[in-house]
Design a protein around this motif. Structure first.
Motif, PDB file in Angstrom:
ATOM      1  N   ALA A   7      32.680  55.524  25.180  1.00 19.19           N
ATOM      2  CA  ALA A   7      33.641  55.328  24.095  1.00 19.19           C
ATOM      3  C   ALA A   7      34.659  56.456  24.076  1.00 19.19           C
ATOM      4  O   ALA A   7      35.846  56.230  23.860  1.00 19.19           O
ATOM      5  CB  ALA A   7      32.921  55.246  22.755  1.00 19.19           C
ATOM      6  N   GLU A   8      34.208  57.690  24.323  1.00 17.89           N
ATOM      7  CA  GLU A   8      35.118  58.828  24.336  1.00 17.89           C
ATOM      8  C   GLU A   8      36.152  58.685  25.456  1.00 17.89           C
ATOM      9  O   GLU A   8      37.331  58.953  25.268  1.00 17.89           O
ATOM     10  CB  GLU A   8      34.337  60.128  24.496  1.00 17.89           C
ATOM     11  CG  GLU A   8      35.207  61.361  24.382  1.00 17.89           C
ATOM     12  CD  GLU A   8      34.384  62.627  24.437  1.00 17.89           C
ATOM     13  OE1 GLU A   8      33.917  63.052  23.379  1.00 17.89           O
ATOM     14  OE2 GLU A   8      34.220  63.151  25.548  1.00 17.89           O
ATOM     15  N   LYS A   9      35.714  58.234  26.625  1.00 15.59           N
ATOM     16  CA  LYS A   9      36.646  58.035  27.732  1.00 15.59           C
ATOM     17  C   LYS A   9      37.650  56.939  27.413  1.00 15.59           C
ATOM     18  O   LYS A   9      38.823  57.038  27.739  1.00 15.59           O
ATOM     19  CB  LYS A   9      35.877  57.698  29.014  1.00 15.59           C
ATOM     20  CG  LYS A   9      35.186  58.891  29.626  1.00 15.59           C
ATOM     21  CD  LYS A   9      34.520  58.532  30.918  1.00 15.59           C
ATOM     22  CE  LYS A   9      33.858  59.759  31.525  1.00 15.59           C
ATOM     23  NZ  LYS A   9      33.247  59.477  32.813  1.00 15.59           N
ATOM     24  N   GLU A  10      37.175  55.867  26.765  1.00 19.57           N
ATOM     25  CA  GLU A  10      38.077  54.772  26.415  1.00 19.57           C
ATOM     26  C   GLU A  10      39.096  55.211  25.377  1.00 19.57           C
ATOM     27  O   GLU A  10      40.247  54.806  25.420  1.00 19.57           O
ATOM     28  CB  GLU A  10      37.280  53.574  25.903  1.00 19.57           C
ATOM     29  CG  GLU A  10      36.493  52.879  26.996  1.00 19.57           C
ATOM     30  CD  GLU A  10      35.590  51.782  26.470  1.00 19.57           C
ATOM     31  OE1 GLU A  10      35.673  51.455  25.275  1.00 19.57           O
ATOM     32  OE2 GLU A  10      34.792  51.264  27.272  1.00 19.57           O
ATOM     33  N   LEU A  11      38.687  56.048  24.427  1.00 19.36           N
ATOM     34  CA  LEU A  11      39.599  56.506  23.384  1.00 19.36           C
ATOM     35  C   LEU A  11      40.753  57.327  23.937  1.00 19.36           C
ATOM     36  O   LEU A  11      41.846  57.311  23.403  1.00 19.36           O
ATOM     37  CB  LEU A  11      38.841  57.333  22.336  1.00 19.36           C
ATOM     38  CG  LEU A  11      38.002  56.545  21.349  1.00 19.36           C
ATOM     39  CD1 LEU A  11      37.218  57.496  20.451  1.00 19.36           C
ATOM     40  CD2 LEU A  11      38.859  55.623  20.508  1.00 19.36           C
ATOM     41  N   THR A  12      40.519  58.037  25.025  1.00 18.26           N
ATOM     42  CA  THR A  12      41.592  58.862  25.579  1.00 18.26           C
ATOM     43  C   THR A  12      42.695  58.020  26.199  1.00 18.26           C
ATOM     44  O   THR A  12      43.795  58.515  26.391  1.00 18.26           O
ATOM     45  CB  THR A  12      41.048  59.841  26.639  1.00 18.26           C
ATOM     46  OG1 THR A  12      40.452  59.107  27.700  1.00 18.26           O
ATOM     47  CG2 THR A  12      40.055  60.803  26.045  1.00 18.26           C
ATOM     48  N   PHE A  13      42.425  56.765  26.490  1.00 18.67           N
ATOM     49  CA  PHE A  13      43.427  55.908  27.115  1.00 18.67           C
ATOM     50  C   PHE A  13      44.108  54.963  26.135  1.00 18.67           C
ATOM     51  O   PHE A  13      44.966  54.205  26.526  1.00 18.67           O
ATOM     52  CB  PHE A  13      42.782  55.083  28.239  1.00 18.67           C
ATOM     53  CG  PHE A  13      42.302  55.944  29.370  1.00 18.67           C
ATOM     54  CD1 PHE A  13      43.196  56.577  30.204  1.00 18.67           C
ATOM     55  CD2 PHE A  13      40.949  56.145  29.579  1.00 18.67           C
ATOM     56  CE1 PHE A  13      42.766  57.386  31.237  1.00 18.67           C
ATOM     57  CE2 PHE A  13      40.503  56.947  30.613  1.00 18.67           C
ATOM     58  CZ  PHE A  13      41.415  57.573  31.435  1.00 18.67           C
ATOM     59  N   LEU A  90      41.091  62.907   8.162  1.00 19.94           N
ATOM     60  CA  LEU A  90      40.288  61.952   8.935  1.00 19.94           C
ATOM     61  C   LEU A  90      40.280  62.302  10.405  1.00 19.94           C
ATOM     62  O   LEU A  90      39.222  62.294  11.053  1.00 19.94           O
ATOM     63  CB  LEU A  90      40.818  60.536   8.730  1.00 19.94           C
ATOM     64  CG  LEU A  90      40.076  59.425   9.463  1.00 19.94           C
ATOM     65  CD1 LEU A  90      38.636  59.349   8.970  1.00 19.94           C
ATOM     66  CD2 LEU A  90      40.774  58.102   9.249  1.00 19.94           C
ATOM     67  N   LYS A  91      41.428  62.640  10.947  1.00 22.24           N
ATOM     68  CA  LYS A  91      41.495  63.027  12.368  1.00 22.24           C
ATOM     69  C   LYS A  91      40.664  64.282  12.635  1.00 22.24           C
ATOM     70  O   LYS A  91      39.997  64.369  13.672  1.00 22.24           O
ATOM     71  CB  LYS A  91      42.946  63.240  12.799  1.00 22.24           C
ATOM     72  CG  LYS A  91      43.682  61.918  12.964  1.00 22.24           C
ATOM     73  CD  LYS A  91      44.963  62.075  13.699  1.00 22.24           C
ATOM     74  CE  LYS A  91      44.750  62.399  15.117  1.00 22.24           C
ATOM     75  NZ  LYS A  91      45.273  61.537  16.123  1.00 22.24           N
ATOM     76  N   LEU A  92      40.708  65.225  11.711  1.00 22.85           N
ATOM     77  CA  LEU A  92      39.905  66.441  11.855  1.00 22.85           C
ATOM     78  C   LEU A  92      38.411  66.113  11.822  1.00 22.85           C
ATOM     79  O   LEU A  92      37.640  66.632  12.628  1.00 22.85           O
ATOM     80  CB  LEU A  92      40.233  67.399  10.707  1.00 22.85           C
ATOM     81  CG  LEU A  92      40.788  68.752  11.097  1.00 22.85           C
ATOM     82  CD1 LEU A  92      41.408  69.421   9.910  1.00 22.85           C
ATOM     83  CD2 LEU A  92      39.764  69.606  11.752  1.00 22.85           C
ATOM     84  N   THR A  93      38.023  65.243  10.899  1.00 23.97           N
ATOM     85  CA  THR A  93      36.621  64.858  10.762  1.00 23.97           C
ATOM     86  C   THR A  93      36.128  64.149  12.014  1.00 23.97           C
ATOM     87  O   THR A  93      35.007  64.395  12.483  1.00 23.97           O
ATOM     88  CB  THR A  93      36.425  63.942   9.541  1.00 23.97           C
ATOM     89  OG1 THR A  93      36.879  64.640   8.373  1.00 23.97           O
ATOM     90  CG2 THR A  93      34.981  63.546   9.363  1.00 23.97           C
ATOM     91  N   LEU A  94      36.968  63.287  12.579  1.00 25.50           N
ATOM     92  CA  LEU A  94      36.587  62.542  13.771  1.00 25.50           C
ATOM     93  C   LEU A  94      36.720  63.373  15.040  1.00 25.50           C
ATOM     94  O   LEU A  94      36.214  62.988  16.093  1.00 25.50           O
ATOM     95  CB  LEU A  94      37.456  61.282  13.909  1.00 25.50           C
ATOM     96  CG  LEU A  94      37.255  60.219  12.839  1.00 25.50           C
ATOM     97  CD1 LEU A  94      38.270  59.099  13.007  1.00 25.50           C
ATOM     98  CD2 LEU A  94      35.840  59.657  12.893  1.00 25.50           C
TER      99      LEU A  94
END
Length: 96
Positions: A7-13, A90-94
């Protein structure tokens, strides 16, 4: 491969989401800018920007201001600042 790593790899794209674009427009508009400057600062097309501006104006996140009677600027409202704070939190929390 674990689900989280995948999921982390997918989020970067991923491309910018609508909320990312809205937050970008609001942060740029905090500096009282004209539509053309917002468009270039946010790297948006005219039609795309117009859709977002219509939404933000309708929901009172931005308000139009005129200078010299004809030049239209956009200015932040209190709702704008609250949304930007929540977005950043929210971005900081995530951790994104």
């Amino acid at each position: 491969m674990s689900v989280l790593v995948r999921a982390e790899k997918e989020l970067t794209f991923l491309h910018w989401s609508q909320i990312d674009i809205i937050a970008n427009i609001l942060s740029v508009a905090n500096r009282r800018m004209r539509k053309i400057h917002i468009m270039y600062s946010c790297n948006l097309g005219f039609r795309q920007l117009q859709i977002y501006l219509d939404f933000l104006l309708k929901n009172e996140f931005l308000k139009p201001c005129t200078a010299s009677g004809k030049n239209e600027f956009f200015e932040a409202t209190s709702k704008d600042l609250a949304l930007l704070d929540a977005y950043r939190s929210l971005k900081l929390t995530l951790g994104v």
